[in-house]
Design a protein around this motif. Sequence first.
Motif, PDB file in Angstrom:
ATOM      1  N   GLN A  94      25.059  42.351  -5.144  1.00  0.00           N
ATOM      2  CA  GLN A  94      26.262  43.179  -5.303  1.00  0.00           C
ATOM      3  C   GLN A  94      26.490  44.059  -4.083  1.00  0.00           C
ATOM      4  OE1 GLN A  94      26.237  45.692  -8.716  1.00  0.00           O
ATOM      5  NE2 GLN A  94      28.355  46.325  -8.490  1.00  0.00           N
ATOM      6  N   ALA A  95      25.428  44.620  -3.540  1.00  0.00           N
ATOM      7  CA  ALA A  95      25.548  45.468  -2.352  1.00  0.00           C
ATOM      8  C   ALA A  95      26.096  44.676  -1.170  1.00  0.00           C
ATOM      9  CB  ALA A  95      24.187  46.067  -2.007  1.00  0.00           C
ATOM     10  N   GLN A  96      25.615  43.414  -1.006  1.00  0.00           N
ATOM     11  CA  GLN A  96      26.092  42.582   0.091  1.00  0.00           C
ATOM     12  C   GLN A  96      27.576  42.260  -0.056  1.00  0.00           C
ATOM     13  OE1 GLN A  96      23.555  39.174   0.180  1.00  0.00           O
ATOM     14  NE2 GLN A  96      21.755  40.289   0.942  1.00  0.00           N
ATOM     15  N   VAL A  97      27.982  41.936  -1.298  1.00  0.00           N
ATOM     16  CA  VAL A  97      29.395  41.619  -1.563  1.00  0.00           C
ATOM     17  C   VAL A  97      30.271  42.825  -1.271  1.00  0.00           C
ATOM     18  CG1 VAL A  97      31.078  41.049  -3.350  1.00  0.00           C
ATOM     19  CG2 VAL A  97      28.907  39.811  -3.223  1.00  0.00           C
ATOM     20  N   GLN A  98      29.803  44.002  -1.719  1.00  0.00           N
ATOM     21  CA  GLN A  98      30.592  45.208  -1.481  1.00  0.00           C
ATOM     22  C   GLN A  98      30.720  45.491   0.010  1.00  0.00           C
ATOM     23  OE1 GLN A  98      28.524  48.132  -3.777  1.00  0.00           O
ATOM     24  NE2 GLN A  98      29.619  47.666  -5.682  1.00  0.00           N
ATOM     25  N   THR A  99      29.602  45.331   0.743  1.00  0.00           N
ATOM     26  CA  THR A  99      29.624  45.567   2.189  1.00  0.00           C
ATOM     27  C   THR A  99      30.589  44.615   2.895  1.00  0.00           C
ATOM     28  OG1 THR A  99      27.342  46.332   2.148  1.00  0.00           O
ATOM     29  CG2 THR A  99      28.227  45.632   4.286  1.00  0.00           C
ATOM     30  N   ALA A 100      30.529  43.325   2.502  1.00  0.00           N
ATOM     31  CA  ALA A 100      31.416  42.323   3.096  1.00  0.00           C
ATOM     32  C   ALA A 100      32.872  42.636   2.800  1.00  0.00           C
ATOM     33  CB  ALA A 100      31.053  40.926   2.588  1.00  0.00           C
ATOM     34  N   SER A 101      33.135  43.080   1.549  1.00  0.00           N
ATOM     35  CA  SER A 101      34.505  43.394   1.160  1.00  0.00           C
ATOM     36  C   SER A 101      35.035  44.574   1.961  1.00  0.00           C
ATOM     37  CB  SER A 101      34.560  43.705  -0.339  1.00  0.00           C
ATOM     38  OG  SER A 101      35.871  44.073  -0.715  1.00  0.00           O
ATOM     39  N   LEU A 102      34.230  45.602   2.117  1.00  0.00           N
ATOM     40  CA  LEU A 102      34.641  46.770   2.892  1.00  0.00           C
ATOM     41  C   LEU A 102      34.886  46.413   4.362  1.00  0.00           C
ATOM     42  CD1 LEU A 102      32.264  49.486   1.387  1.00  0.00           C
ATOM     43  CD2 LEU A 102      34.728  49.258   1.029  1.00  0.00           C
ATOM     44  N   THR A 103      34.005  45.557   4.895  1.00  0.00           N
ATOM     45  CA  THR A 103      34.170  45.122   6.288  1.00  0.00           C
ATOM     46  C   THR A 103      35.475  44.355   6.473  1.00  0.00           C
ATOM     47  OG1 THR A 103      31.785  44.981   6.575  1.00  0.00           O
ATOM     48  CG2 THR A 103      33.142  43.782   8.154  1.00  0.00           C
ATOM     49  N   GLN A 104      35.779  43.461   5.523  1.00  0.00           N
ATOM     50  CA  GLN A 104      37.018  42.667   5.591  1.00  0.00           C
ATOM     51  C   GLN A 104      38.247  43.568   5.503  1.00  0.00           C
ATOM     52  OE1 GLN A 104      37.387  39.710   2.537  1.00  0.00           O
ATOM     53  NE2 GLN A 104      39.286  38.881   3.354  1.00  0.00           N
ATOM     54  N   GLN A 105      38.192  44.548   4.587  1.00  0.00           N
ATOM     55  CA  GLN A 105      39.315  45.474   4.460  1.00  0.00           C
ATOM     56  C   GLN A 105      39.528  46.265   5.749  1.00  0.00           C
ATOM     57  OE1 GLN A 105      38.745  47.949   1.051  1.00  0.00           O
ATOM     58  NE2 GLN A 105      38.656  46.251  -0.402  1.00  0.00           N
ATOM     59  N   ALA A 106      38.391  46.701   6.333  1.00  0.00           N
ATOM     60  CA  ALA A 106      38.492  47.455   7.586  1.00  0.00           C
ATOM     61  C   ALA A 106      39.095  46.586   8.689  1.00  0.00           C
ATOM     62  CB  ALA A 106      37.115  47.961   8.001  1.00  0.00           C
TER      63      ALA A 106
END
Length: 237
Positions: A60-72
């Motif tokens: 879950q932490a990896q998915v959240q990190t990837a999602s935040l990176t993509q949004q940025a």
Amino acid sequence: MSRISVRGFAVASATAVTAVGAVVGVASGNEGVSVDDTEATAADATAADATIADIPAGAQAQVQTASLTQQADEQSTQADAASLKSAQESARKAAAETAQNKKDAADEAKAKKDAKKREKAQVASRSATRDASDFVSKGSYSVAEVQGMARQMMASDQFQCFSNIVDHESTWNYKATNASSGAYGLVQALPGSKMASAGADWQTNPATQIKWGLNYMNDRYGSPCGAWSFWQANSWY
């Protein structure tokens, strides 16, 4: 749910299950179940539950990190596109303003140049050596005499333009009358009575007509040559 709370829940659950199993075993007469077995089972359950809980939390932490990176990244891309569009629009407006300023400056320079040219022509034309009043009145005048008057009343470089207009308007006939419009004289003033401003003898004195026509051309077109240029484009002046 955090890792600590999950692990605590797993431990509590395993302990409870083990305790219940032990009681049931005793109650059933299953004396083969020992306290050590019970503790081992509880420990295994706790370890298994802790491992299971750890995997989803990490994923879950990896998915959240990837999602935040993509949004940025998307926000950065949008910001770059907006900045580029704004810069292009500013450059377009600046170029258009520069072009308009150059055009205005060129138009102004041309207008000043034309004004000086007209002024020079007017000065030259008005510095003629003779005025209408310098000529002796006669009962009639030949074409050569009328042309001679005109030559003496204007600058030499303006005579040909004046002559071209008179040739088309009246063929140097100072008594020429347009039957349909009423225009009269060498320059076909309309109405002919306008020429009275140059002299009361406007109907019979070609010098008076030349004086009026010369003033008209200077005032309206800057010079006889200015009037001739207009006449060529419009067939009237």
